[in-house]
Write a protein that holds these residues in place. Sequence first.
Motif, PDB file in Angstrom:
ATOM      1  N   SER A 140      24.029  48.442  36.926  1.00  0.00           N
ATOM      2  CA  SER A 140      22.568  48.520  36.944  1.00  0.00           C
ATOM      3  C   SER A 140      21.994  47.109  36.995  1.00  0.00           C
ATOM      4  O   SER A 140      22.697  46.120  36.806  1.00  0.00           O
ATOM      5  N   MET A 141      20.702  47.026  37.228  1.00  0.00           N
ATOM      6  CA  MET A 141      20.020  45.726  37.230  1.00  0.00           C
ATOM      7  C   MET A 141      20.070  45.090  35.843  1.00  0.00           C
ATOM      8  O   MET A 141      20.116  43.877  35.714  1.00  0.00           O
ATOM      9  N   GLU A 142      20.096  45.910  34.807  1.00  0.00           N
ATOM     10  CA  GLU A 142      20.174  45.386  33.453  1.00  0.00           C
ATOM     11  C   GLU A 142      21.496  44.639  33.236  1.00  0.00           C
ATOM     12  O   GLU A 142      21.539  43.636  32.524  1.00  0.00           O
ATOM     13  N   ASP A 143      22.557  45.139  33.869  1.00  0.00           N
ATOM     14  CA  ASP A 143      23.837  44.443  33.775  1.00  0.00           C
ATOM     15  C   ASP A 143      23.725  43.029  34.341  1.00  0.00           C
ATOM     16  O   ASP A 143      24.293  42.087  33.790  1.00  0.00           O
ATOM     17  N   LEU A 144      23.012  42.877  35.444  1.00  0.00           N
ATOM     18  CA  LEU A 144      22.810  41.542  36.020  1.00  0.00           C
ATOM     19  C   LEU A 144      21.977  40.664  35.106  1.00  0.00           C
ATOM     20  O   LEU A 144      22.257  39.477  34.940  1.00  0.00           O
ATOM     21  N   GLU A 145      20.959  41.236  34.524  1.00  0.00           N
ATOM     22  CA  GLU A 145      20.101  40.465  33.622  1.00  0.00           C
ATOM     23  C   GLU A 145      20.864  39.990  32.398  1.00  0.00           C
ATOM     24  O   GLU A 145      20.529  38.957  31.814  1.00  0.00           O
ATOM     25  N   PHE A 155      42.461  36.039  59.116  1.00  0.00           N
ATOM     26  CA  PHE A 155      42.027  36.748  57.914  1.00  0.00           C
ATOM     27  C   PHE A 155      42.949  36.436  56.738  1.00  0.00           C
ATOM     28  O   PHE A 155      42.487  36.136  55.637  1.00  0.00           O
ATOM     29  N   HIS A 156      44.256  36.486  56.974  1.00  0.00           N
ATOM     30  CA  HIS A 156      45.209  36.201  55.904  1.00  0.00           C
ATOM     31  C   HIS A 156      45.083  34.748  55.432  1.00  0.00           C
ATOM     32  O   HIS A 156      45.171  34.476  54.224  1.00  0.00           O
ATOM     33  N   ALA A 157      44.857  33.833  56.353  1.00  0.00           N
ATOM     34  CA  ALA A 157      44.658  32.435  55.979  1.00  0.00           C
ATOM     35  C   ALA A 157      43.395  32.286  55.132  1.00  0.00           C
ATOM     36  O   ALA A 157      43.374  31.513  54.164  1.00  0.00           O
ATOM     37  N   TYR A 158      42.356  33.051  55.472  1.00  0.00           N
ATOM     38  CA  TYR A 158      41.109  33.004  54.712  1.00  0.00           C
ATOM     39  C   TYR A 158      41.320  33.517  53.286  1.00  0.00           C
ATOM     40  O   TYR A 158      40.890  32.889  52.313  1.00  0.00           O
ATOM     41  N   VAL A 159      42.011  34.639  53.146  1.00  0.00           N
ATOM     42  CA  VAL A 159      42.274  35.194  51.811  1.00  0.00           C
ATOM     43  C   VAL A 159      43.139  34.222  51.009  1.00  0.00           C
ATOM     44  O   VAL A 159      42.893  34.001  49.817  1.00  0.00           O
ATOM     45  N   ASP A 160      44.134  33.614  51.640  1.00  0.00           N
ATOM     46  CA  ASP A 160      44.969  32.625  50.958  1.00  0.00           C
ATOM     47  C   ASP A 160      44.124  31.453  50.467  1.00  0.00           C
ATOM     48  O   ASP A 160      44.312  30.950  49.354  1.00  0.00           O
ATOM     49  N   LYS A 161      43.190  31.003  51.303  1.00  0.00           N
ATOM     50  CA  LYS A 161      42.325  29.887  50.926  1.00  0.00           C
ATOM     51  C   LYS A 161      41.425  30.278  49.757  1.00  0.00           C
ATOM     52  O   LYS A 161      41.217  29.494  48.821  1.00  0.00           O
ATOM     53  N   LEU A 162      40.886  31.487  49.774  1.00  0.00           N
ATOM     54  CA  LEU A 162      40.063  31.953  48.663  1.00  0.00           C
ATOM     55  C   LEU A 162      40.850  31.953  47.359  1.00  0.00           C
ATOM     56  O   LEU A 162      40.357  31.509  46.320  1.00  0.00           O
ATOM     57  N   ASN A 163      42.072  32.454  47.409  1.00  0.00           N
ATOM     58  CA  ASN A 163      42.914  32.493  46.208  1.00  0.00           C
ATOM     59  C   ASN A 163      43.300  31.095  45.743  1.00  0.00           C
ATOM     60  O   ASN A 163      43.336  30.825  44.546  1.00  0.00           O
ATOM     61  N   ALA A 164      43.573  30.195  46.671  1.00  0.00           N
ATOM     62  CA  ALA A 164      44.001  28.842  46.322  1.00  0.00           C
ATOM     63  C   ALA A 164      42.876  28.025  45.693  1.00  0.00           C
ATOM     64  O   ALA A 164      43.107  27.237  44.781  1.00  0.00           O
ATOM     65  N   GLU A 165      41.666  28.220  46.182  1.00  0.00           N
ATOM     66  CA  GLU A 165      40.550  27.416  45.677  1.00  0.00           C
ATOM     67  C   GLU A 165      40.033  27.930  44.342  1.00  0.00           C
ATOM     68  O   GLU A 165      39.351  27.213  43.627  1.00  0.00           O
ATOM     69  N   GLY A 166      40.339  29.161  44.011  1.00  0.00           N
ATOM     70  CA  GLY A 166      40.051  29.692  42.695  1.00  0.00           C
ATOM     71  C   GLY A 166      38.612  29.623  42.229  1.00  0.00           C
ATOM     72  O   GLY A 166      38.362  29.361  41.067  1.00  0.00           O
ATOM     73  N   ASP A 167      37.663  29.856  43.114  1.00  0.00           N
ATOM     74  CA  ASP A 167      36.263  29.813  42.697  1.00  0.00           C
ATOM     75  C   ASP A 167      35.700  31.223  42.486  1.00  0.00           C
ATOM     76  O   ASP A 167      34.533  31.484  42.694  1.00  0.00           O
ATOM     77  N   TRP A 168      36.585  32.124  42.049  1.00  0.00           N
ATOM     78  CA  TRP A 168      36.186  33.493  41.777  1.00  0.00           C
ATOM     79  C   TRP A 168      35.424  33.567  40.460  1.00  0.00           C
ATOM     80  O   TRP A 168      35.674  32.809  39.542  1.00  0.00           O
ATOM     81  N   ILE A 169      34.537  34.510  40.367  1.00  0.00           N
ATOM     82  CA  ILE A 169      33.834  34.792  39.121  1.00  0.00           C
ATOM     83  C   ILE A 169      34.341  36.133  38.623  1.00  0.00           C
ATOM     84  O   ILE A 169      34.295  37.118  39.351  1.00  0.00           O
ATOM     85  N   GLU A 170      34.837  36.149  37.398  1.00  0.00           N
ATOM     86  CA  GLU A 170      35.314  37.399  36.838  1.00  0.00           C
ATOM     87  C   GLU A 170      34.255  37.962  35.905  1.00  0.00           C
ATOM     88  O   GLU A 170      33.732  37.261  35.053  1.00  0.00           O
ATOM     89  N   MET A 171      33.960  39.236  36.113  1.00  0.00           N
ATOM     90  CA  MET A 171      32.977  39.906  35.271  1.00  0.00           C
ATOM     91  C   MET A 171      33.202  41.402  35.362  1.00  0.00           C
ATOM     92  O   MET A 171      33.883  41.876  36.271  1.00  0.00           O
ATOM     93  N   ALA A 172      32.632  42.108  34.423  1.00  0.00           N
ATOM     94  CA  ALA A 172      32.725  43.563  34.452  1.00  0.00           C
ATOM     95  C   ALA A 172      31.917  44.094  35.632  1.00  0.00           C
ATOM     96  O   ALA A 172      30.983  43.437  36.106  1.00  0.00           O
ATOM     97  N   PRO A 173      32.243  45.285  36.121  1.00  0.00           N
ATOM     98  CA  PRO A 173      31.473  45.868  37.232  1.00  0.00           C
ATOM     99  C   PRO A 173      29.995  46.026  36.873  1.00  0.00           C
ATOM    100  O   PRO A 173      29.660  46.372  35.742  1.00  0.00           O
ATOM    101  N   VAL A 174      29.150  45.755  37.835  1.00  0.00           N
ATOM    102  CA  VAL A 174      27.709  45.895  37.638  1.00  0.00           C
ATOM    103  C   VAL A 174      27.308  47.319  37.983  1.00  0.00           C
ATOM    104  O   VAL A 174      27.588  47.803  39.075  1.00  0.00           O
TER     105      VAL A 174
END
Length: 70
Positions: free
Chosen positions: A49-54, A28-47
């Motif tokens: 409602s469906m309108e927020d997604l639209e 699990f820790h190796a997986y989280v490290d890999k997620l952080n290293a690859e940096g393919d996160w999307i940053e956005m405000a919390p959703v």
Amino acid sequence: MSKQKYQTMTQKELRDYVLAHREDKEAFHAYVDKLNAEGDWIEMAPVESMEDLENNPELIQHFRDNSESY
């Protein structure tokens, strides 16, 4: 499995392994490290409602483009 073995796995392989071996904290820790290293996160405000997604077409397009990896 060894820590070095986790590092050679792809993100998807490691995710699948972690889901199949939920008690393996090292994996699990190796997986989280890999997620952080690859940096393919999307940053956005919390959703809230469906309108927020639209109002965030980039997020929707990202999921369409990467639907095979989820």
